[in-house]
Enzyme design. Structure first.
Site, short mmCIF file in Angstrom:
data_model
loop_
_atom_site.label_atom_id
_atom_site.label_comp_id
_atom_site.label_asym_id
_atom_site.label_seq_id
_atom_site.Cartn_x
_atom_site.Cartn_y
_atom_site.Cartn_z
N ASN A 248 64.76 43.75 38.12
CA ASN A 248 63.82 43.53 37.02
C ASN A 248 64.17 42.17 36.40
O ASN A 248 65.15 42.07 35.68
CB ASN A 248 63.97 44.67 35.99
CG ASN A 248 63.13 44.44 34.74
OD1 ASN A 248 62.28 43.55 34.71
ND2 ASN A 248 63.38 45.24 33.72
N LYS B 39 62.64 40.55 34.20
CA LYS B 39 62.22 40.45 32.79
C LYS B 39 61.53 39.09 32.56
O LYS B 39 60.88 38.60 33.49
CB LYS B 39 63.42 40.66 31.86
CG LYS B 39 64.17 41.96 32.20
CD LYS B 39 65.17 42.39 31.17
CE LYS B 39 65.81 43.70 31.62
NZ LYS B 39 66.75 44.25 30.65
N HIS C 55 59.52 50.74 30.23
CA HIS C 55 60.85 50.18 30.02
C HIS C 55 61.16 50.22 28.52
O HIS C 55 60.27 50.04 27.69
CB HIS C 55 60.90 48.73 30.53
CG HIS C 55 62.30 48.20 30.58
ND1 HIS C 55 62.93 47.74 29.45
CD2 HIS C 55 63.18 48.08 31.60
CE1 HIS C 55 64.16 47.36 29.79
NE2 HIS C 55 64.34 47.56 31.08
N GLU D 65 62.39 48.17 26.59
CA GLU D 65 61.98 46.96 25.85
C GLU D 65 60.49 47.00 25.52
O GLU D 65 60.07 46.50 24.48
CB GLU D 65 62.35 45.70 26.67
CG GLU D 65 63.86 45.49 26.69
CD GLU D 65 64.41 44.80 27.92
OE1 GLU D 65 63.64 44.19 28.68
OE2 GLU D 65 65.64 44.89 28.14
N GLU E 40 67.45 54.91 32.23
CA GLU E 40 68.10 53.72 31.69
C GLU E 40 68.54 53.98 30.26
O GLU E 40 67.74 53.85 29.32
CB GLU E 40 67.13 52.54 31.70
CG GLU E 40 66.66 52.15 33.08
CD GLU E 40 66.29 50.68 33.14
OE1 GLU E 40 66.88 49.95 33.95
OE2 GLU E 40 65.42 50.25 32.36
N GLY F 240 71.77 45.58 29.37
CA GLY F 240 72.12 44.22 28.98
C GLY F 240 73.36 44.13 28.10
O GLY F 240 73.64 43.07 27.54
N SER G 8 73.29 47.74 33.06
CA SER G 8 74.53 47.03 33.41
C SER G 8 75.09 47.44 34.77
O SER G 8 76.31 47.50 34.98
CB SER G 8 75.58 47.18 32.32
OG SER G 8 75.11 46.62 31.10
P1 PGA Z 1 70.59 45.25 32.89
O1 PGA Z 1 69.07 45.69 32.69
O2 PGA Z 1 70.95 45.52 34.33
O3 PGA Z 1 70.63 43.79 32.55
O4 PGA Z 1 71.42 46.07 31.96
C1 PGA Z 1 68.53 46.82 33.33
C2 PGA Z 1 67.07 46.97 32.95
O5 PGA Z 1 66.74 46.71 31.79
O6 PGA Z 1 66.22 47.33 33.79
#
Ligand code: PGA
Length: 253
Positions: free
Chosen positions: A9, A11, A96, A98, A168, A174, A214
């Site tokens: 992803n 983003k 997601h 976000e 998630e 992140g 992560s």
């Molecule tokens: P990350 O993000 O691997 O940077 O923690 C995962 C995601 O948001 O899909």
């Protein structure tokens, strides 16, 4: 046999030239190094999708990160699942954290988006996850159950069988804080149990459930070795070709 998937992803990262360059590197490395039958997917910003699907869509599949719930109309700035399908994309991330947090996407809206994505013969990668507060006060099973019920349990069995679920935990996205393989497995087993209660054991056994938060080349093999973890949704580490491909390879280690 459940499909094993590693989905990146990106983003809101990478301009057009950077996206083409990173995707080309990933395609070349996956072509050379992927051994099992696991699927690699890159979910890129909209501006990249058309070019990426032509660059190597048969080796690394292409996904979008969002889609509107209508096919077309006066929705300035939006992109529909129908448009995404028309450039050769196969997957769309829906829900997601976000999108839920920064764009106020509700469970009800996400249910509509999921239906629209399926109507356009795309596969939704439907995300659920609890916040740190919900983990700490032990309400996370209720939260996840509610996200499933409101987001995807309205689907027919045939439609549900087509989707991918991603767990998630918001506190792990992140942050560098990964859920331990035991914590992740506990939740994945819970998700599969809830799916079995709703759609039956056979459907639950076939649904791919990804872990995200992560995930990196160091922790991927242990996470993917858990019974109910069928791959990962990878944010930060998908922006480095070596790291992403090492995570793809983690299924073989
Ligand atoms: P990350 O993000 O691997 O940077 O923690 C995962 C995601 O948001 O899909």
């Amino acid at each position: 046999m459940r499909k094993k998937i590693v989905a990146g992803n990106w983003k809101m990262n990478l301009d057009y030239a950077e996206g083409i360059s990173l995707f080309s590197e990933i395609v070349n490395m996956v072509r050379d190094e992927k051994k099992g039958d696991q699927l690699a997917i890159i979910c890129a910003p909209f501006i990249h999708l058309n070019s990426l699907s032509k660059l190597g869509g048969e080796i690394v599949k292409i996904g979008a990160q969002n889609a509107h719930q209508n096919d077309s109309g006066a929705y300035t700035g939006e992109i529909s699942a129908k448009m995404i399908k028309s450039v050769g994309c196969e997957y769309v991330i829906i829900g997601h954290s976000e999108r839920r947090q920064y764009f106020a996407e509700s469970d009800e809206l996400l249910a509509q988006k999921t239906v629209k994505v399926l109507e356009n013969n795309l596969v939704p990668i439907f995300c659920i996850g609890e916040t740190l507060a919900e983990r700490n006060d032990n309400t996370y099973f209720e939260v996840l159950k509610s996200q499933l019920e409101k987001g995807v349990f309205g689907l027919s069995e045939t439609d549900f069988s087509k989707i991918v679920i991603a767990y998630e935990p918001v506190w792990a996205i992140g942050t560098g804080l990964t859920a331990s393989s035991e914590q992740a497995q506990e939740v994945h087993a819970f998700i599969r149990k809830e799916i079995a209660a709703k759609y039956g054991e056979a459907v639950a056994e076939e649904v791919t459930i990804l872990y995200g938060g992560s995930c990196n080349p160091k922790n991927a093999a242990e996470l993917f070795a858990q019974n109910d973890i069928d791959g990962g949704l990878i944010g930060g580490a998908s922006l480095k070709s070596r790291d992403f491909v090492d995570i793809v390879k983690a299924f073989n280690s």
